[in-house]
Motif scaffolding. Structure first.
Motif, short mmCIF file in Angstrom:
data_model
loop_
_atom_site.label_atom_id
_atom_site.label_comp_id
_atom_site.label_asym_id
_atom_site.label_seq_id
_atom_site.Cartn_x
_atom_site.Cartn_y
_atom_site.Cartn_z
N ARG A 216 -21.16 -3.99 -0.39
CA ARG A 216 -20.66 -3.04 -1.40
C ARG A 216 -20.86 -3.60 -2.81
O ARG A 216 -20.73 -4.80 -3.04
N PRO A 217 -21.19 -2.74 -3.77
CA PRO A 217 -21.34 -3.21 -5.16
C PRO A 217 -19.98 -3.57 -5.76
O PRO A 217 -18.93 -3.15 -5.26
N SER A 218 -20.04 -4.31 -6.81
CA SER A 218 -18.80 -4.75 -7.47
C SER A 218 -18.04 -3.55 -8.02
O SER A 218 -18.61 -2.66 -8.65
N GLY A 219 -16.73 -3.52 -7.77
CA GLY A 219 -15.89 -2.43 -8.25
C GLY A 219 -15.83 -1.23 -7.35
O GLY A 219 -15.10 -0.27 -7.65
N VAL A 220 -16.57 -1.22 -6.25
CA VAL A 220 -16.58 -0.11 -5.31
C VAL A 220 -15.85 -0.54 -4.04
O VAL A 220 -16.15 -1.59 -3.47
N GLU A 221 -14.91 0.27 -3.62
CA GLU A 221 -14.13 -0.02 -2.42
C GLU A 221 -14.30 1.10 -1.41
O GLU A 221 -14.37 2.28 -1.76
N THR A 222 -14.40 0.73 -0.14
CA THR A 222 -14.31 1.69 0.95
C THR A 222 -12.89 1.64 1.51
O THR A 222 -12.09 0.79 1.11
N MET A 223 -12.58 2.53 2.42
CA MET A 223 -11.22 2.56 2.96
C MET A 223 -10.82 1.25 3.63
O MET A 223 -9.73 0.72 3.37
N PRO A 224 -11.64 0.66 4.50
CA PRO A 224 -11.24 -0.61 5.12
C PRO A 224 -11.07 -1.73 4.10
O PRO A 224 -10.12 -2.52 4.20
N THR A 225 -11.99 -1.83 3.12
CA THR A 225 -11.85 -2.90 2.13
C THR A 225 -10.67 -2.64 1.20
O THR A 225 -10.04 -3.59 0.71
N GLU A 226 -10.34 -1.37 0.97
CA GLU A 226 -9.16 -1.05 0.16
C GLU A 226 -7.88 -1.48 0.88
O GLU A 226 -6.95 -2.01 0.26
N ILE A 227 -7.82 -1.25 2.18
CA ILE A 227 -6.66 -1.70 2.96
C ILE A 227 -6.54 -3.21 2.90
O ILE A 227 -5.44 -3.76 2.74
N LEU A 228 -7.67 -3.90 3.03
CA LEU A 228 -7.65 -5.36 2.97
C LEU A 228 -7.17 -5.86 1.62
O LEU A 228 -6.37 -6.81 1.55
N SER A 229 -7.63 -5.24 0.55
CA SER A 229 -7.19 -5.66 -0.79
C SER A 229 -5.71 -5.36 -1.00
O SER A 229 -5.00 -6.12 -1.65
N MET A 230 -5.20 -4.25 -0.44
CA MET A 230 -3.78 -3.94 -0.54
C MET A 230 -2.93 -4.95 0.21
O MET A 230 -1.84 -5.33 -0.23
N LEU A 231 -3.43 -5.41 1.35
CA LEU A 231 -2.69 -6.41 2.12
C LEU A 231 -2.64 -7.75 1.40
O LEU A 231 -1.68 -8.52 1.55
N LYS A 232 -3.67 -8.05 0.62
CA LYS A 232 -3.68 -9.31 -0.12
C LYS A 232 -2.65 -9.31 -1.24
O LYS A 232 -2.10 -10.36 -1.59
N ILE A 233 -2.38 -8.14 -1.82
CA ILE A 233 -1.45 -8.06 -2.94
C ILE A 233 0.00 -8.06 -2.45
O ILE A 233 0.82 -8.89 -2.84
N SER A 234 0.33 -7.11 -1.58
CA SER A 234 1.69 -7.00 -1.05
C SER A 234 1.66 -6.11 0.17
O SER A 234 0.72 -5.34 0.37
N ILE A 235 2.71 -6.22 0.98
CA ILE A 235 2.84 -5.39 2.17
C ILE A 235 3.72 -4.21 1.82
O ILE A 235 4.95 -4.31 1.79
N SER A 236 3.11 -3.09 1.51
CA SER A 236 3.83 -1.88 1.11
C SER A 236 3.84 -0.89 2.27
O SER A 236 2.91 -0.85 3.08
N PRO A 237 4.90 -0.07 2.38
CA PRO A 237 4.91 0.97 3.41
C PRO A 237 3.74 1.94 3.29
O PRO A 237 3.40 2.62 4.26
N GLU A 238 3.11 2.01 2.11
CA GLU A 238 1.92 2.85 1.97
C GLU A 238 0.81 2.39 2.92
O GLU A 238 0.01 3.20 3.39
N ILE A 239 0.76 1.09 3.19
CA ILE A 239 -0.28 0.56 4.07
C ILE A 239 -0.10 1.11 5.48
O ILE A 239 -1.08 1.41 6.18
N ASN A 240 1.17 1.24 5.92
CA ASN A 240 1.41 1.83 7.24
C ASN A 240 0.93 3.27 7.30
O ASN A 240 0.33 3.70 8.29
N ALA A 241 1.18 4.03 6.23
CA ALA A 241 0.71 5.42 6.18
C ALA A 241 -0.81 5.48 6.16
O ALA A 241 -1.42 6.29 6.87
N LEU A 242 -1.43 4.60 5.37
CA LEU A 242 -2.89 4.57 5.30
C LEU A 242 -3.48 4.13 6.63
O LEU A 242 -4.49 4.68 7.09
N GLY A 243 -2.85 3.14 7.26
CA GLY A 243 -3.31 2.69 8.58
C GLY A 243 -3.21 3.79 9.62
O GLY A 243 -4.08 3.92 10.49
N THR A 244 -2.14 4.58 9.55
CA THR A 244 -1.98 5.69 10.50
C THR A 244 -3.09 6.72 10.33
O THR A 244 -3.65 7.22 11.31
N LEU A 245 -3.43 7.04 9.09
CA LEU A 245 -4.52 7.98 8.84
C LEU A 245 -5.85 7.44 9.35
O LEU A 245 -6.66 8.19 9.91
#
Length: 269
Positions: A216-245
């Motif tokens: 992926r080019p710099s600054g572009v995120e796909t759904m799996p890489t976005e989930i990974l970046s969210m997990l690196k920052i903090s564990i938010s309940p949004e991640i559970n919702a995104l994981g469910t989708l």
């Protein structure tokens, strides 16, 4: 004799219990993610404080997640369309025709499915660096096409082998040209395999993370890489919702593809 029967019955029950435990071990984390996505508390854990869709609503307002979803959707759709066209043509050539180097072509087409994605990701990344080619979204699409094309070829090949050539020969003997024969005879017969392979390729591309991290080019995120970046920052309940989708998409589409393939196969009969 009765002792042997009782012993074999006990062994079979032990195998069944062990199988159930393995499935529980595999799918329990997925069920936990789905259940916690409806937790009203901002802390993703048990006990649950109530049922709420708040995190799904908040997820729909997350611009970075929406951009990642649009990127993954666009890449997956383009990958599915290109792989379908190339895979059908390649399968027809490999099953219906003889030409020099046929075995080599078949091996080259199937090889990406046999090589680990990490190896392919690093290898293509090194090639890009060696060629001084910047990473772009189109290179990401080409990488996904390389990964997913073997599955279309394999699925359509398996279906074509079961389609007797006499049907096509009969159509051509009645005056149809090759294109008309493919459109009226071959295409409807292999349609179940095409539908199944398209949905499979869409799922593979949409859910890919290993190769996407490298390409992926710099600054572009796909759904799996976005989930990974969210997990690196903090564990938010949004991640559970995104994981469910993501679970709904990656599990639902193959099931839908299997159902459509069976329906089309029965209709063809």
């Amino acid at each position: 004799m009765s002792l042997d029967t009782s012993t074999s019955g006990f062994g079979w029950r032990a195998v069944q219990v062990f199988t159930v435990l393995v499935y529980i071990f595999m799918f329990a984390p997925i069920l936990v993610v789905i259940v916690l996505s409806f937790n009203a508390s901002q802390f993703g854990g048990f006990p649950m404080t109530g049922f709420s869709l708040h995190w799904y609503a908040k997820l729909m307002q997350n611009e970075s997640v929406l951009r990642a979803f649009q990127t993954s959707l666009w890449v997956a759709v383009v990958t599915s369309v290109v792989c379908s066209v190339l895979g059908i043509l390649a399968a027809l050539a490999l099953v219906r025709y003889e030409f020099p180097g046929k075995e080599w072509v078949n091996t080259i087409l199937i090889a990406p499915a046999l090589v680990p994605e990490t190896v392919l990701g690093v290898g293509l990344l090194l090639l890009i660096r060696f060629a001084h080619q910047p990473r772009t979204l189109w290179l990401l699409v080409l990488g996904h096409i390389m990964l997913a094309l073997p599955y279309v070829v394999l699925v359509v090949q398996a279906r074509l082998i079961g389609v007797k050539r006499v049907y096509e020969e009969a159509a051509m003997s009645l005056g149809a040209n090759r294109f008309q024969t493919f459109r009226e005879i071959t295409l409807p017969l292999i349609m179940p395999a095409i539908v199944a392979s398209v949905l499979l390729v869409f799922t593979i591309s949409f859910d890919n993370i290993t190769a996407s991290m490298f390409w992926r080019p710099s600054g572009v995120e796909t759904m799996p890489t976005e989930i990974l970046s969210m997990l690196k920052i903090s564990i938010s309940p949004e991640i559970n919702a995104l994981g469910t989708l993501m679970i709904v998409v990656t599990v639902g589409l193959p099931l839908l593809g299997g159902g459509l393939a069976r329906y089309l196969a029965r209709s063809a009969r």
